[in-house]
Design a protein around this motif. Structure first.
Motif, PDB file in Angstrom:
ATOM      1  N   LEU A   1     -10.841 -11.731 -35.015  1.00  0.00           N
ATOM      2  CA  LEU A   1     -10.533 -13.118 -34.365  1.00  0.00           C
ATOM      3  C   LEU A   1     -11.350 -14.409 -35.040  1.00  0.00           C
ATOM      4  O   LEU A   1     -11.391 -15.255 -34.500  1.00  0.00           O
ATOM      5  CB  LEU A   1     -10.816 -13.045 -32.883  1.00  0.00           C
ATOM      6  N   HIS A   2     -12.177 -13.864 -35.928  1.00  0.00           N
ATOM      7  CA  HIS A   2     -13.192 -14.968 -36.489  1.00  0.00           C
ATOM      8  C   HIS A   2     -14.142 -15.588 -35.509  1.00  0.00           C
ATOM      9  O   HIS A   2     -14.220 -16.853 -35.443  1.00  0.00           O
ATOM     10  CB  HIS A   2     -12.511 -16.008 -37.259  1.00  0.00           C
ATOM     11  N   VAL A   3     -14.807 -14.636 -34.803  1.00  0.00           N
ATOM     12  CA  VAL A   3     -15.620 -15.146 -33.674  1.00  0.00           C
ATOM     13  C   VAL A   3     -16.813 -14.250 -33.948  1.00  0.00           C
ATOM     14  O   VAL A   3     -16.589 -13.002 -34.493  1.00  0.00           O
ATOM     15  CB  VAL A   3     -15.225 -15.360 -32.123  1.00  0.00           C
ATOM     16  N   ASN A   4     -18.084 -14.652 -33.107  1.00  0.00           N
ATOM     17  CA  ASN A   4     -18.922 -13.804 -33.435  1.00  0.00           C
ATOM     18  C   ASN A   4     -18.755 -12.793 -32.274  1.00  0.00           C
ATOM     19  O   ASN A   4     -18.387 -12.795 -31.303  1.00  0.00           O
ATOM     20  CB  ASN A   4     -20.492 -14.331 -33.201  1.00  0.00           C
ATOM     21  N   GLN A   5     -19.812 -11.323 -32.526  1.00  0.00           N
ATOM     22  CA  GLN A   5     -19.666 -10.346 -31.447  1.00  0.00           C
ATOM     23  C   GLN A   5     -20.162 -10.801 -30.164  1.00  0.00           C
ATOM     24  O   GLN A   5     -19.520 -10.356 -29.067  1.00  0.00           O
ATOM     25  CB  GLN A   5     -20.582  -9.404 -32.020  1.00  0.00           C
ATOM     26  N   ARG A   6     -21.088 -11.618 -29.969  1.00  0.00           N
ATOM     27  CA  ARG A   6     -21.468 -12.010 -28.716  1.00  0.00           C
ATOM     28  C   ARG A   6     -20.267 -12.756 -27.865  1.00  0.00           C
ATOM     29  O   ARG A   6     -20.210 -12.747 -26.701  1.00  0.00           O
ATOM     30  CB  ARG A   6     -22.796 -12.898 -28.790  1.00  0.00           C
ATOM     31  N   THR A   7     -19.464 -13.712 -28.648  1.00  0.00           N
ATOM     32  CA  THR A   7     -18.379 -14.246 -27.917  1.00  0.00           C
ATOM     33  C   THR A   7     -17.275 -13.310 -27.582  1.00  0.00           C
ATOM     34  O   THR A   7     -16.941 -13.647 -26.552  1.00  0.00           O
ATOM     35  CB  THR A   7     -17.764 -15.543 -29.021  1.00  0.00           C
ATOM     36  N   TYR A   8     -17.267 -12.404 -28.327  1.00  0.00           N
ATOM     37  CA  TYR A   8     -16.214 -11.418 -28.030  1.00  0.00           C
ATOM     38  C   TYR A   8     -16.454 -10.638 -26.740  1.00  0.00           C
ATOM     39  O   TYR A   8     -15.794 -10.307 -25.823  1.00  0.00           O
ATOM     40  CB  TYR A   8     -15.756 -10.332 -29.260  1.00  0.00           C
ATOM     41  N   SER A   9     -17.680 -10.295 -26.707  1.00  0.00           N
ATOM     42  CA  SER A   9     -18.279  -9.541 -25.791  1.00  0.00           C
ATOM     43  C   SER A   9     -18.005 -10.462 -24.410  1.00  0.00           C
ATOM     44  O   SER A   9     -17.694  -9.784 -23.397  1.00  0.00           O
ATOM     45  CB  SER A   9     -19.832  -9.263 -25.880  1.00  0.00           C
ATOM     46  N   ARG A  10     -18.312 -11.664 -24.549  1.00  0.00           N
ATOM     47  CA  ARG A  10     -18.281 -12.548 -23.364  1.00  0.00           C
ATOM     48  C   ARG A  10     -16.691 -12.762 -23.015  1.00  0.00           C
ATOM     49  O   ARG A  10     -16.528 -12.798 -21.842  1.00  0.00           O
ATOM     50  CB  ARG A  10     -18.708 -13.939 -23.487  1.00  0.00           C
ATOM     51  N   TYR A  11     -15.686 -12.682 -23.965  1.00  0.00           N
ATOM     52  CA  TYR A  11     -14.328 -12.427 -23.545  1.00  0.00           C
ATOM     53  C   TYR A  11     -14.048 -11.225 -22.879  1.00  0.00           C
ATOM     54  O   TYR A  11     -13.210 -11.312 -21.640  1.00  0.00           O
ATOM     55  CB  TYR A  11     -13.521 -12.212 -24.928  1.00  0.00           C
ATOM     56  N   GLU A  12     -14.635 -10.041 -23.183  1.00  0.00           N
ATOM     57  CA  GLU A  12     -14.230  -8.922 -22.272  1.00  0.00           C
ATOM     58  C   GLU A  12     -14.878  -9.112 -20.773  1.00  0.00           C
ATOM     59  O   GLU A  12     -14.275  -8.473 -20.174  1.00  0.00           O
ATOM     60  CB  GLU A  12     -14.766  -7.661 -23.096  1.00  0.00           C
ATOM     61  N   THR A  13     -16.214  -9.426 -20.869  1.00  0.00           N
ATOM     62  CA  THR A  13     -16.910  -9.529 -19.426  1.00  0.00           C
ATOM     63  C   THR A  13     -16.198 -10.511 -18.697  1.00  0.00           C
ATOM     64  O   THR A  13     -16.219 -10.627 -17.460  1.00  0.00           O
ATOM     65  CB  THR A  13     -18.200  -9.764 -19.480  1.00  0.00           C
ATOM     66  N   GLY A  14     -15.332 -11.659 -19.335  1.00  0.00           N
ATOM     67  CA  GLY A  14     -15.173 -12.739 -18.223  1.00  0.00           C
ATOM     68  C   GLY A  14     -16.031 -14.003 -18.311  1.00  0.00           C
ATOM     69  O   GLY A  14     -15.751 -14.675 -17.581  1.00  0.00           O
ATOM     70  N   GLU A  15     -16.884 -13.793 -18.956  1.00  0.00           N
ATOM     71  CA  GLU A  15     -18.183 -15.000 -19.238  1.00  0.00           C
ATOM     72  C   GLU A  15     -17.306 -16.163 -19.685  1.00  0.00           C
ATOM     73  O   GLU A  15     -17.884 -17.064 -19.440  1.00  0.00           O
ATOM     74  CB  GLU A  15     -19.526 -14.329 -19.740  1.00  0.00           C
ATOM     75  N   HIS A  16     -16.518 -15.938 -20.788  1.00  0.00           N
ATOM     76  CA  HIS A  16     -15.887 -16.916 -21.476  1.00  0.00           C
ATOM     77  C   HIS A  16     -14.257 -16.772 -21.175  1.00  0.00           C
ATOM     78  O   HIS A  16     -13.752 -15.606 -21.395  1.00  0.00           O
ATOM     79  CB  HIS A  16     -15.987 -16.999 -22.950  1.00  0.00           C
ATOM     80  N   ALA A  17     -13.474 -17.834 -20.969  1.00  0.00           N
ATOM     81  CA  ALA A  17     -12.178 -17.737 -21.035  1.00  0.00           C
ATOM     82  C   ALA A  17     -11.790 -17.654 -22.414  1.00  0.00           C
ATOM     83  O   ALA A  17     -12.120 -18.154 -23.408  1.00  0.00           O
ATOM     84  CB  ALA A  17     -11.495 -19.054 -20.430  1.00  0.00           C
ATOM     85  N   ILE A  18     -10.594 -16.710 -22.743  1.00  0.00           N
ATOM     86  CA  ILE A  18     -10.074 -16.454 -23.950  1.00  0.00           C
ATOM     87  C   ILE A  18      -9.164 -17.530 -24.342  1.00  0.00           C
ATOM     88  O   ILE A  18      -8.114 -17.731 -23.698  1.00  0.00           O
ATOM     89  CB  ILE A  18      -9.367 -15.071 -23.936  1.00  0.00           C
ATOM     90  N   PRO A  19      -9.483 -18.418 -25.367  1.00  0.00           N
ATOM     91  CA  PRO A  19      -8.560 -19.313 -25.895  1.00  0.00           C
ATOM     92  C   PRO A  19      -7.202 -18.538 -26.017  1.00  0.00           C
ATOM     93  O   PRO A  19      -6.890 -17.658 -26.241  1.00  0.00           O
ATOM     94  CB  PRO A  19      -9.037 -19.895 -27.094  1.00  0.00           C
ATOM     95  N   LEU A  20      -5.945 -19.484 -25.876  1.00  0.00           N
ATOM     96  CA  LEU A  20      -4.615 -18.946 -25.776  1.00  0.00           C
ATOM     97  C   LEU A  20      -4.313 -18.347 -27.038  1.00  0.00           C
ATOM     98  O   LEU A  20      -3.915 -17.251 -27.439  1.00  0.00           O
ATOM     99  CB  LEU A  20      -3.507 -19.946 -25.387  1.00  0.00           C
ATOM    100  N   GLU A  21      -4.784 -18.961 -28.074  1.00  0.00           N
ATOM    101  CA  GLU A  21      -4.575 -18.528 -29.630  1.00  0.00           C
ATOM    102  C   GLU A  21      -5.041 -17.194 -29.755  1.00  0.00           C
ATOM    103  O   GLU A  21      -4.443 -16.106 -30.182  1.00  0.00           O
ATOM    104  CB  GLU A  21      -5.017 -19.566 -30.735  1.00  0.00           C
TER     105      GLU A  21
END
Length: 73
Positions: free
Chosen positions: A24-44
């Motif tokens: 997804l061209h993001v760092n692992q911490r960002t992806y981890s936050r996607y899974e936990t819901g700490e960050h909303a996942i951008p539509l793309e």
């Protein structure tokens, strides 16, 4: 919103968060936050994840239990 289905799909394929982050061209911490819901996942990104796992975005968002993606026009 927690994205538990995204985590389950990743784990079912024995993939790491690092692998998905690179995809997804993001760092692992960002992806981890996607899974936990700490960050909303951008539509793309949500669309990329759905395409990668061959499921619908509605399935990822827990709006349906049907995994099959919708047919393209």
């Amino acid at each position: 919103m927690e994205y538990s289905r995204i985590r389950k799909l990743r784990e079912d394929k024995d993939l790491t968060q690092e692998y998905m982050a690179q995809l997804l061209h993001v760092n692992q911490r960002t992806y981890s936050r996607y899974e936990t819901g700490e960050h909303a996942i951008p539509l793309e990104q949500l669309c990329r994840i759905a395409d990668f796992h061959n499921v619908s975005v509605d399935y990822l968002l827990d709006r349906t239990d049907t995994r099959k993606p919708y047919p393209r026009k």
